[in-house]
Scaffold this motif. Structure first.
Motif, mmCIF file in Angstrom:
data_model
loop_
_atom_site.group_PDB
_atom_site.id
_atom_site.type_symbol
_atom_site.label_atom_id
_atom_site.label_comp_id
_atom_site.label_asym_id
_atom_site.label_seq_id
_atom_site.Cartn_x
_atom_site.Cartn_y
_atom_site.Cartn_z
ATOM 1 N N GLN A 20 0.835 -1.059 -0.105
ATOM 2 C CA GLN A 20 0.390 -0.378 -0.030
ATOM 3 C C GLN A 20 0.744 1.425 -0.054
ATOM 4 O OE1 GLN A 20 -3.166 -0.120 3.440
ATOM 5 N NE2 GLN A 20 -4.635 0.127 1.800
ATOM 6 N N GLY A 21 0.519 2.006 -0.864
ATOM 7 C CA GLY A 21 1.706 3.634 -0.903
ATOM 8 C C GLY A 21 0.346 4.348 -0.810
ATOM 9 N N CYS A 22 1.532 5.783 -0.306
ATOM 10 C CA CYS A 22 0.817 7.333 -0.608
ATOM 11 C C CYS A 22 1.625 7.487 -0.637
ATOM 12 C CB CYS A 22 -0.052 7.197 1.272
ATOM 13 S SG CYS A 22 0.338 7.831 2.521
ATOM 14 N N TYR A 23 1.368 9.392 -0.728
ATOM 15 C CA TYR A 23 2.295 10.322 -0.888
ATOM 16 C C TYR A 23 2.228 10.831 0.103
ATOM 17 C CZ TYR A 23 2.466 8.301 -5.694
ATOM 18 O OH TYR A 23 2.105 8.133 -6.579
ATOM 19 N N ALA A 24 3.443 12.314 0.089
ATOM 20 C CA ALA A 24 3.288 13.252 1.393
ATOM 21 C C ALA A 24 4.211 13.838 0.682
ATOM 22 C CB ALA A 24 3.647 12.744 2.651
ATOM 23 N N ASP A 25 5.145 15.018 1.553
ATOM 24 C CA ASP A 25 5.193 15.788 0.503
ATOM 25 C C ASP A 25 6.788 16.712 1.512
ATOM 26 O OD1 ASP A 25 4.690 17.170 -1.557
ATOM 27 O OD2 ASP A 25 2.968 17.678 -0.833
ATOM 28 N N LEU A 26 7.863 16.918 1.313
ATOM 29 C CA LEU A 26 9.582 17.136 1.322
ATOM 30 C C LEU A 26 9.125 18.258 2.850
ATOM 31 C CD1 LEU A 26 11.698 16.465 -1.870
ATOM 32 C CD2 LEU A 26 11.644 15.267 0.361
ATOM 33 N N ASP A 27 8.521 19.441 2.279
ATOM 34 C CA ASP A 27 8.797 20.669 2.871
ATOM 35 C C ASP A 27 8.009 20.406 4.050
ATOM 36 O OD1 ASP A 27 5.770 20.183 2.069
ATOM 37 O OD2 ASP A 27 5.489 22.258 1.119
ATOM 38 N N ALA A 28 6.895 19.747 3.969
ATOM 39 C CA ALA A 28 6.616 19.164 5.798
ATOM 40 C C ALA A 28 7.409 18.196 6.837
ATOM 41 C CB ALA A 28 5.555 18.422 6.312
ATOM 42 N N LEU A 29 7.914 16.870 5.734
ATOM 43 C CA LEU A 29 9.524 16.226 6.692
ATOM 44 C C LEU A 29 10.631 17.477 6.823
ATOM 45 C CD1 LEU A 29 9.979 12.745 5.265
ATOM 46 C CD2 LEU A 29 12.037 15.040 5.571
ATOM 47 N N ALA A 30 11.350 18.293 6.234
ATOM 48 C CA ALA A 30 12.226 19.260 6.508
ATOM 49 C C ALA A 30 11.928 19.873 7.739
ATOM 50 C CB ALA A 30 13.132 20.106 5.118
ATOM 51 N N SER A 31 10.610 20.279 7.643
ATOM 52 C CA SER A 31 10.347 21.053 9.188
ATOM 53 C C SER A 31 10.184 20.344 9.931
ATOM 54 C CB SER A 31 8.827 21.601 8.662
ATOM 55 O OG SER A 31 8.283 22.322 9.939
ATOM 56 N N THR A 32 9.919 18.912 10.280
ATOM 57 C CA THR A 32 9.566 18.082 11.024
ATOM 58 C C THR A 32 11.243 17.991 12.116
ATOM 59 O OG1 THR A 32 7.644 17.022 10.171
ATOM 60 C CG2 THR A 32 8.537 15.893 12.469
ATOM 61 N N LEU A 33 11.770 17.780 10.683
ATOM 62 C CA LEU A 33 13.067 17.139 11.496
ATOM 63 C C LEU A 33 13.907 18.676 12.071
ATOM 64 C CD1 LEU A 33 16.012 15.702 11.253
ATOM 65 C CD2 LEU A 33 16.655 16.828 8.075
ATOM 66 N N ALA A 34 13.860 20.267 11.616
ATOM 67 C CA ALA A 34 14.289 21.227 12.100
ATOM 68 C C ALA A 34 13.525 21.333 13.045
ATOM 69 C CB ALA A 34 14.111 21.622 10.771
ATOM 70 N N VAL A 35 12.053 21.364 13.437
ATOM 71 C CA VAL A 35 12.016 21.696 14.639
ATOM 72 C C VAL A 35 12.676 19.751 15.816
ATOM 73 C CG1 VAL A 35 9.987 21.315 16.352
ATOM 74 C CG2 VAL A 35 10.321 22.422 14.088
ATOM 75 N N LEU A 36 12.312 18.822 15.464
ATOM 76 C CA LEU A 36 13.663 17.945 16.042
ATOM 77 C C LEU A 36 15.044 18.636 16.428
ATOM 78 C CD1 LEU A 36 12.232 14.640 14.136
ATOM 79 C CD2 LEU A 36 11.710 15.537 16.644
#
Lengths: 533, 533
Positions: B332-348
């Protein structure tokens, strides 16, 4: 053998082979990789038929047949760059801005297409009469695409409450800008739905950012070049979020066409460039920003409660004029994307093209005589539809009555040949042809409407006695009455009752001189049914 | 006056003025437009202080003060082009691919950051042990961003059932490609979650598309240039959808850095170019596609049930090897986006930096003596936390006990000065400092822990009698016991009981030689609390 290079380069030609081994006939998706083709691919033989079809035998043994006019592009070309847009100034809208009523947008596919085309070509449209209730903006987005969730949630509130301690902030004008420049991918569509606007002032303004960029290109090409090649860091930071996108203020495609504008001083971070480039960048940036402020580019209008502005956030700059005096002002906004919007529009256009084709059949071949009856084919079908409507039939059966004889036009074997004794199986061919666009609730009664006549002749002797002379003749060509076993099998089919109903309207629709609605009156009904498929 | 140009061009310098009139101190968003600055802006006077701060008086009267080192960029620079990536070949992963356990990813921010950093830097990571249940892939996407809905829905199924009539299709290899090239904006992250994989063969393979593009640039720069400048029509069409995006196979930014790769022959429509350009394009396209097939670029691995592959769909090509023998295979697959991923990482990362700063305080100043007690300050706070844990306190109170005296380090007035008779209000300053990262459930007991001592001295005479000599001394500096009225008001505060609990652990945490956990043991607990803020 014709010059094969005249047909285009070998790999291009082969990559576009339309055969079912090379392309999935349904989706048009290719079934091979470019690296599957031999490194020394060449045309072994090419033959051009009289009708323009090109037959190619390839060096690897594959055979391709190309339809005439094989150099047509897939469709209308690129729609995201300036080449697919109509650039504007405020004066272009003295007669009014693109707008539609929300209920018409929902009910009428033509109205919906006009709204979406305005967003695609002009960059915006306003829907009026969207209920001034919270979360309705999401329904507007879902009417053509998918809501893009962000760290702000599904939607966001733009709210100004009367609050004297906060005058400076809330009453300030907001200069033309694009939203969320720090996001990548940036949301390509923005919606703003007005729930309340009691303030004096606080009007909305839009600027065509592509027009502003085109003016910069014309007036200061070097500045344009600086802005297209300089990645600018756009940043946003709050407790739970830290976004950054490095993108130019103006993006062009590989052919130099304007494709995207990002302008939002609030979010520009610290550029890290050599000094002379900083100097040039800031000069170009100021010049571009000044162009966006020219009064002739500013399209001002006022959003009233119930208005929903839909606009292209990669192109249009939006702004708010200063407040004269404060009052409650509440907008709800959300984001969506242009690709789904364009898809929705293309599908609506595809359906419109199908309806146009049907309309042409009614006007063209339909004006011919109807198998020896006193009405034309078009009159016959329009009468059948009117009878279905008078009987209170559901939309699908009205459409089936309207379209039941379309097979006479689309069959290889014509209605005339049917009258000469050759069955054209028009119920089958018509149903198959219509199945491209219509659901089975429309096509299956059509498929069975000849069988229904044969069935009724078996089970209702009085029915057969009433058949017209022509119809009695075609009955024989179509196989005569069903046997008792066949009739029982027919009656057991799930669609039998609907087919019989269509058949009775068919039989009754042969009265010369009866006023009937015209084909166009049925377009909204047909368009709604197409959406159900 | 120092040379103002040495500080950078005037508009750049002014655009980066850090004062509260120019930038919102919380969000860092600018509060002015570039066009608000006068056309003849100049530095009227500039003074560089001994500590490196630059004071500028502007020609329009505005004053700016820049911190030392003002030329630092906002943060790590662009993360979406090749300059922010580590390009790889298959051999780089002989020691293993970037992977993490799903439960660790959820529980441990450091583990989650490592996963997201792998996706950002390498283009992919695999989560193991994600429950092999339908729709779990959505939970993986939501752990770092937002699911991007498309016409396929929230998610899609990649399913092969044993079916001999369909062998050719289902067992075929799928060449390296990116997904949804016909969408714009293209989904930038793809997730593939394995629910079943009983087939022999059908392994997954990944190719670093940036590496392949960089090889093309090195080996055939002209071909690279052709692919970056030629918009290619990618098309997709089904009953309800008609998508088209015109994008190059390789996108570079304004500085020529590789930024995006789109490769998917299935969806390439008919290019409409002059013949000699078609010829060049196809030669370049074939060369690029051949590079992606080089064995040294193909990283092959097998997805087992419970594995979820997360990858950058603007960079990585994914492929499936041919089946040896068929069996059930369901992803099963889905799509998401890099900007939110980068934001989550930056906040971590931001939180990790804060924890590092705390750890340094414990190791540095914390190693000093604790206000005349027999333990160091760090030992005192670690003991307090251990006592809270032994008492079964909730995480927030364990953290409050651990951090209750941080104000001694962060105050302008030191603990030493407190012992010299000057109250350093360390409960207030510590709570304020910690409020940058921690929720009020942690900071408010800290804010009240001195008041709690004064309260207990009032209501429990035995408590005061047990105070250490140093504590009895500081009690006086801090204002002595509360009055009866003050005590009643304190007891009525919502956080009073928590503050009293922290206070008792504080008082008991002064035993020399007690083994305590070290600061690092509390990092996961502190990181979880930071996420609640």
């Amino acid at each position: 053998m014709p010059d094969p290079t005249a047909a285009g380069p070998a790999y291009w030609l082969r990559d576009n082979c339309p055969c079912a081994d090379c392309r999935d006939p349904r989706s048009g998706q290719k079934l091979f990789q470019i690296t599957d083709l031999p490194a020394d691919l060449a045309v072994a033989a090419a033959t051009e038929a009289a009708d323009g079809r090109l037959e190619v035998l390839w060096s690897d043994g594959h055979r391709s047949t190309y339809p005439p006019g094989r150099r047509t592009a897939d469709d209308g070309g690129d729609r995201r760059t300036e080449s697919g847009k109509r650039l504007w100034r405020a004066a272009d809208f003295v007669a009014g801005i693109p707008e539609a009523d929300w209920s018409a947008h929902l009910a009428d596919p033509a109205e919906r297409a006009a709204v979406l085309r305005a967003v695609q070509r002009l960059g915006f449209a306003v829907l009026r009469g969207v209920p001034a209730e919270e979360r309705q903006v999401l329904a507007v987005a879902e009417s053509f695409g998918f809501v893009r969730r962000t760290n702000y949630g599904e939607l966001f509130d733009v709210r100004v409450e009367p609050n004297p301690t906060n005058l400076a902030f809330s009453a300030a004008a907001i200069a033309p800008h694009t939203d969320n420049p720090y996001r990548d991918p940036v949301p390509t569509v923005q919606l703003l739905h007005c729930l309340a606007n009691e303030a004096e002032g606080g009007d909305s303004a839009l600027v065509d950012g592509f027009q502003a960029a085109a003016l910069l290109r014309a007036e200061a090409p070097d500045d344009f070049a600086v802005l297209t090649r300089t990645p600018v860091p756009f940043v946003y930071r709050d407790r739970h979020t830290e976004l950054r996108a490095d993108r130019p203020l103006i993006t062009t495609d590989g052919l130099g066409r304007i494709r995207e504008v990002r302008l939002n001083n609030r979010s520009i971070g610290q550029l890290d460039l050599p000094e002379h480039e900083l100097e040039k960048f800031y000069a170009a940036y100021r010049r571009f920003a000044e162009i966006t402020l020219r009064p002739e580019l500013q399209l001002a209008f006022r959003l009233a409660p119930g208005d929903c502005l839909v606009f292209d956030n990669t192109r249009l700059l939006h702004a708010r004029t200063a407040f004269e005096r404060e009052g409650r002002r509440h907008l709800q906004g959300c984001y969506a994307d242009l690709d789904a919007l364009a898809s929705t529009l293309a599908v609506l256009d595809r359906r419109t093209a199908a309806l146009d084709e049907l309309a042409e059949l009614f006007e063209g071949e339909g004006a011919g005589e109807y198998l020896g009856e006193a009405v034309t084919q078009a009159e016959h079908m329009l009468q059948a539809a009117a009878l279905a409507q008078q009987a209170g039939a559901p939309d699908a059966l009205v459409a089936a009555a309207l379209l039941h004889d379309v097979g006479h036009f689309t069959s290889a074997v014509t209605g005339r040949q049917l009258m000469a004794g050759q069955d054209n199986r028009h119920s089958e061919t018509g149903a198959d042809w219509l199945a491209q666009w219509f659901p089975t609730s429309v096509t299956e009664p059509i498929r069975l409407h000849v069988a229904a006549k044969r069935y009724l002749c078996t089970v209702e002797p009085a029915y057969r006695a009433r058949l017209s002379e022509a119809s009695e003749y075609t009955l024989q060509v179509q196989g005569g009455p069903l046997t008792e076993d066949q009739a029982a099998a027919f009656a057991a089919l799930p669609g039998a009752a609907d087919a019989v109903a269509v058949r009775r309207w068919d039989d009754a629709a042969k009265t010369a001189g009866t006023g009937t609605p015209c084909f166009d009156d049925y377009r909204p009904l047909l368009a709604r049914l197409m959406a159900e498929r």
